[in-house]
Scaffold this motif. Structure first.
Motif, mmCIF file in Angstrom:
data_model
loop_
_atom_site.group_PDB
_atom_site.id
_atom_site.type_symbol
_atom_site.label_atom_id
_atom_site.label_comp_id
_atom_site.label_asym_id
_atom_site.label_seq_id
_atom_site.Cartn_x
_atom_site.Cartn_y
_atom_site.Cartn_z
ATOM 1 N N ILE A 209 30.916 51.222 32.392
ATOM 2 C CA ILE A 209 31.570 51.476 33.675
ATOM 3 C C ILE A 209 32.809 52.353 33.507
ATOM 4 C CG2 ILE A 209 30.782 49.275 34.643
ATOM 5 C CD1 ILE A 209 33.614 48.176 34.108
ATOM 6 N N LYS A 210 33.239 52.883 34.632
ATOM 7 C CA LYS A 210 34.562 53.478 34.771
ATOM 8 C C LYS A 210 35.278 52.684 35.857
ATOM 9 C CE LYS A 210 33.194 58.233 33.591
ATOM 10 N NZ LYS A 210 33.152 59.645 34.062
ATOM 11 N N PHE A 222 47.386 49.593 37.201
ATOM 12 C CA PHE A 222 47.839 48.716 36.130
ATOM 13 C C PHE A 222 46.859 48.742 34.969
ATOM 14 C CE2 PHE A 222 45.523 45.788 39.005
ATOM 15 C CZ PHE A 222 44.570 45.295 38.137
ATOM 16 N N ASP A 223 45.638 49.233 35.219
ATOM 17 C CA ASP A 223 44.630 49.338 34.162
ATOM 18 C C ASP A 223 43.597 50.366 34.594
ATOM 19 O OD1 ASP A 223 43.276 48.876 31.815
ATOM 20 O OD2 ASP A 223 42.250 47.075 32.529
ATOM 21 N N SER A 224 43.080 51.131 33.633
ATOM 22 C CA SER A 224 42.127 52.181 33.958
ATOM 23 C C SER A 224 41.378 52.607 32.705
ATOM 24 C CB SER A 224 42.853 53.390 34.563
ATOM 25 O OG SER A 224 41.972 54.492 34.727
ATOM 26 N N THR A 225 40.134 53.035 32.874
ATOM 27 C CA THR A 225 39.390 53.615 31.753
ATOM 28 C C THR A 225 39.777 55.068 31.535
ATOM 29 O OG1 THR A 225 37.584 54.139 33.288
ATOM 30 C CG2 THR A 225 37.383 52.100 32.002
ATOM 31 N N THR A 229 35.078 55.352 29.211
ATOM 32 C CA THR A 229 34.276 54.291 29.824
ATOM 33 C C THR A 229 34.551 52.980 29.090
ATOM 34 O OG1 THR A 229 32.386 54.743 28.367
ATOM 35 C CG2 THR A 229 32.431 55.871 30.517
ATOM 36 N N TYR A 230 34.022 51.899 29.660
ATOM 37 C CA TYR A 230 34.151 50.578 29.053
ATOM 38 C C TYR A 230 32.823 49.864 29.202
ATOM 39 C CZ TYR A 230 35.908 45.890 28.051
ATOM 40 O OH TYR A 230 36.113 44.656 27.513
ATOM 41 N N PRO A 277 46.277 39.759 45.349
ATOM 42 C CA PRO A 277 44.967 40.364 45.576
ATOM 43 C C PRO A 277 44.903 41.707 44.857
ATOM 44 C CG PRO A 277 46.306 40.487 47.563
ATOM 45 C CD PRO A 277 47.097 39.708 46.565
ATOM 46 N N LEU A 278 43.696 42.124 44.479
ATOM 47 C CA LEU A 278 43.538 43.325 43.664
ATOM 48 C C LEU A 278 42.541 44.300 44.263
ATOM 49 C CD1 LEU A 278 43.270 41.634 40.138
ATOM 50 C CD2 LEU A 278 45.312 42.624 41.192
ATOM 51 N N ARG A 279 42.758 45.571 43.949
ATOM 52 C CA ARG A 279 41.813 46.629 44.305
ATOM 53 C C ARG A 279 41.303 47.278 43.020
ATOM 54 N NH1 ARG A 279 42.689 52.358 47.636
ATOM 55 N NH2 ARG A 279 40.981 53.460 46.583
#
Length: 288
Positions: A209-210, A222-225, A229-230, A277-279
């Motif tokens: 995923i990305k 706060f976090d990203s590929t 990818t991961y 809550p998160l997006r």
């Protein structure tokens, strides 16, 4: 400031004072706060942790913050000190957040600013006096504007308190996003790229995923590929993320927004606060 107040441009960059114990500083701050409150005739009360709360102007509202909600408030900041006559005085420091809103999640049994906020109702105006431990601590701030170990006063107006569902729904409206689906768990799923020919996934597959994750009030991730990818099993992700991924076919993209019960709950994680809550913007690249 103990992770709580972001005072326009002020930072704790002084040399740390190490001459007194925390308990000694706290007891001194308590005495100073009570002396100041008495001199001003505030008529409030002090908690066991030394936070002093005084209602200045009630709103008449019955809406109070509860654990798990987000509060929106404004404040002006003053530092408390003793003058040459040894009388307690206040000195104005900052009004950045007098018109710009500040936000805080209400977490149970949290000392400091939260103790004052949970005593307020929407629209109330209050004064909250904090010992230095819950303010700028042993370092002070603003190159001496706030000295080390100084108690502070905040003139606070509580604007609103919001549940997680209210936060999410207002966020979606503000960002002009219409959920493709609202699930029974509270996940808002917005498909942004469809690939009807893509393969569906199974729980035992490794998904590549990305993604990019954000707090609802943050413009940065706060976090990203990033450009990479991961890969992992869906079961290795938090429930909301896993539920959103399960709705994608290979090659599809979506934005998912979910409450903290599907994320990091009442404890939070690293930079993610409790009850946040998160997006996530997600793309399913492949499944094997």
């Amino acid at each position: 400031m103990a992770g709580l107040l972001l005072i326009g441009g002020l930072s704790s960059c002084q040399k740390e004072d190490i001459g007194l114990t925390d308990d000694q500083i706290l007891e001194s701050n308590k005495a100073d706060i009570l002396s100041y409150a008495a001199a001003k005739g505030l008529g409030g009360s002090m908690t066991a942790s030394g936070v002093y709360y005084a209602l200045i102007k009630p709103s008449g509202s019955s809406v109070i913050p509860t654990v798990g909600q987000e509060v929106e408030f404004n404040y002006k900041l003053y530092v408390l000190s003793r003058n040459s006559a040894n009388a307690m005085i206040d000195t104005f420091v900052d009004s950045t957040y007098a018109t710009k809103s500040s936000y805080l999640y209400i977490v149970d049994n949290t000392a400091g600013m939260t103790e004052g906020l949970i005593r307020m109702k929407e629209g109330d105006q209050s004064q909250i006096l904090l010992p230095s431990y819950y303010a700028f601590g042993r370092t002070g701030a603003g190159n001496g504007v706030i000295p080390a170990n100084a108690p502070v006063r905040l003139d606070v107006t509580l604007k609103r308190t919001r549940s997680e569902d209210q936060q999410i729904d207002e966020y979606l409206t503000a960002n002009k996003m219409t959920p493709t689906e609202l699930t029974a768990t509270g996940l808002r799923f917005v498909r942004t790229l469809e690939n009807a020919a893509g393969a569906a996934t199974t729980p035992t597959q490794t998904l590549t995923i990305k993604y990019k994750g954000k707090l609802l009030r943050s413009t940065s991730a706060f976090d990203s590929t990033g450009t990479g990818t991961y890969s992992a099993l869906a079961s290795q992700f938090v429930p909301g993320f896993a539920e959103g991924l399960a709705k994608l076919r290979v090659g599809e993209k979506a934005t998912i927004v979910f409450p903290s019960k599907l994320g990091y709950g009442a404890t939070g994680y690293q930079v993610i606060p409790a009850y946040a809550p998160l997006r996530f913007d997600i793309e399913l690249v492949s499944a094997q």
